[in-house]
Design an enzyme around this catalytic site. Structure first.
Site, short mmCIF file in Angstrom:
data_model
loop_
_atom_site.label_atom_id
_atom_site.label_comp_id
_atom_site.label_asym_id
_atom_site.label_seq_id
_atom_site.Cartn_x
_atom_site.Cartn_y
_atom_site.Cartn_z
N THR A 100 0.81 -1.22 0.00
CA THR A 100 0.00 0.00 0.00
C THR A 100 0.85 1.27 0.00
O THR A 100 1.80 1.39 0.76
CB THR A 100 -0.93 0.10 1.23
OG1 THR A 100 -1.66 -1.11 1.36
CG2 THR A 100 -1.91 1.22 1.10
N ARG A 131 -10.02 -11.02 -3.47
CA ARG A 131 -9.70 -10.63 -2.10
C ARG A 131 -9.62 -9.10 -2.00
O ARG A 131 -9.00 -8.43 -2.81
CB ARG A 131 -8.39 -11.28 -1.67
CG ARG A 131 -7.94 -10.91 -0.25
CD ARG A 131 -6.99 -9.75 -0.27
NE ARG A 131 -6.55 -9.37 1.07
CZ ARG A 131 -5.86 -8.26 1.33
NH1 ARG A 131 -5.51 -7.45 0.35
NH2 ARG A 131 -5.53 -7.95 2.56
N VAL A 132 -10.27 -8.53 -0.99
CA VAL A 132 -10.24 -7.08 -0.77
C VAL A 132 -9.76 -6.83 0.65
O VAL A 132 -10.25 -7.48 1.59
CB VAL A 132 -11.64 -6.46 -0.98
CG1 VAL A 132 -11.63 -4.98 -0.62
CG2 VAL A 132 -12.10 -6.66 -2.42
N GLY A 133 -8.82 -5.91 0.81
CA GLY A 133 -8.30 -5.58 2.14
C GLY A 133 -8.94 -4.32 2.70
O GLY A 133 -10.10 -4.00 2.44
N ASP A 134 -8.15 -3.58 3.46
CA ASP A 134 -8.64 -2.41 4.18
C ASP A 134 -8.80 -1.17 3.31
O ASP A 134 -9.55 -0.25 3.66
CB ASP A 134 -7.64 -2.06 5.29
CG ASP A 134 -6.24 -1.81 4.71
OD1 ASP A 134 -5.67 -2.75 4.10
OD2 ASP A 134 -5.73 -0.67 4.83
N GLY A 159 -0.42 -2.09 5.67
CA GLY A 159 -0.07 -3.36 6.31
C GLY A 159 -1.08 -4.43 5.99
O GLY A 159 -1.73 -4.40 4.94
N1 GLY Z 1 -3.19 -2.96 3.13
C1 GLY Z 1 -3.46 -3.42 1.84
C2 GLY Z 1 -4.11 -4.70 1.76
O1 GLY Z 1 -4.06 -5.48 2.69
O2 GLY Z 1 -4.70 -4.99 0.75
#
Ligand code: GLY
Length: 264
Positions: free
Chosen positions: A147, A174-177, A197
């Site tokens: 990121t 997959r999707v993160g924050d 992170g």
């Molecule tokens: N921080 C970015 C992700 O985990 O996708």
């Protein structure tokens, strides 16, 4: 210039990025600062800084994005300002600057677009294409970088922006924050926060909103950074940049390229 128009820009290349690449975050910060000096809205300045990091190639975003387990490149990005403007895109494929797509979404009737609909939206907006041969991210020695982000201040206004290629070798979809408001980023009248992170851990902590609430309580960013880092296990990559009316700070439990500049 009065203190009311104080300009502050912080940029980071992700938790786990090589601190030696702070030249890249510095150039991105200069882009954001120049945009503020020419009177551009804070959210556009933050997006310009992040687009510069997306174009760097040494960070996991834009042309530096890492591949999914099936070899695809799916990117997430977001932007927000202290007036409540927010936009995000998830699992975008084939576009060079996802943060610019997020910015256009923030000006639309929607807040978050994902997958095929996001790709169609970006195509209809003539967003710049990213061809597979332009992607330099996978196969480099930057496998732990995660990121890119920016937070900035112009007087009483704040903004934040993020972009990522996601976690290496994750499954498609997959999707993160990053596109989740209050998780990867938050901006409000008291300041702005951008995290980096492990996206699952960051989302489960509602990290950016909780960090912002510390800003609202008057806590100095220099104290907020270690406090928020302590919410995460050492084994969980995490970093954060914060700006408020009191000051600014950044840090990570890994190496992290990041820079800050201010003008009075
Ligand atoms: N921080 C970015 C992700 O985990 O996708």
């Amino acid at each position: 210039m009065t203190d009311k128009k104080k300009l502050v820009v912080l940029t980071h290349g992700g938790a786990g990025s090589n601190p030696a690449y702070a030249d890249g975050t510095a150039i991105a910060g200069q882009m954001g600062m120049m945009a503020l000096q020419t009177g551009e809205p804070t959210i556009d300045a933050a997006c310009q800084a992040v687009a510069t990091l997306e174009d760097d190639g040494r960070f996991n975003a834009g042309i530096g994005s890492h591949k999914r387990v099936d070899g695809s490149v799916q990117m997430d990005a977001s932007c927000m300002d202290s007036s409540g403007t927010f936009g995000a895109v998830a699992t975008l494929e084939g576009f060079r600057n996802p943060v610019n797509v997020a910015r256009i979404i923030s000006q639309s009737e929607y807040k978050i677009l994902a997958g095929r609909g996001a790709n169609e939206f970006a195509t209809n907006q003539d967003c710049q294409i990213l061809s597979p041969d332009q992607i330099v991210g996978s196969g480099t020695d930057f496998s732990t970088t995660d990121t890119v982000g920016c937070v900035l201040r112009s007087g009483d206004e704040f903004a934040a922006a993020l972009s990522t290629g996601g976690i290496d070798n994750a499954i498609p979809g997959r999707v993160g924050d990053v596109p989740l408001i209050g998780c990867g980023l938050y901006a409000g009248p008291a300041g702005a926060v951008a995290a980096t992170g492990d996206g699952e851990a960051i989302a489960m902590q509602v990290t950016a909103l909780r960090a912002y609430q510390l800003i609202e309580q008057g806590v100095d960013p220099k104290a907020i950074v270690p406090t928020v880092i302590s919410w995460f296990k050492e084994s969980t990559a995490f970093g954060i940049i914060v700006v408020s009316k009191i000051g600014f700070a950044g840090g990570a439990n890994r190496g992290m390229a990041w820079t800050a500049s201010e003008l009075h």
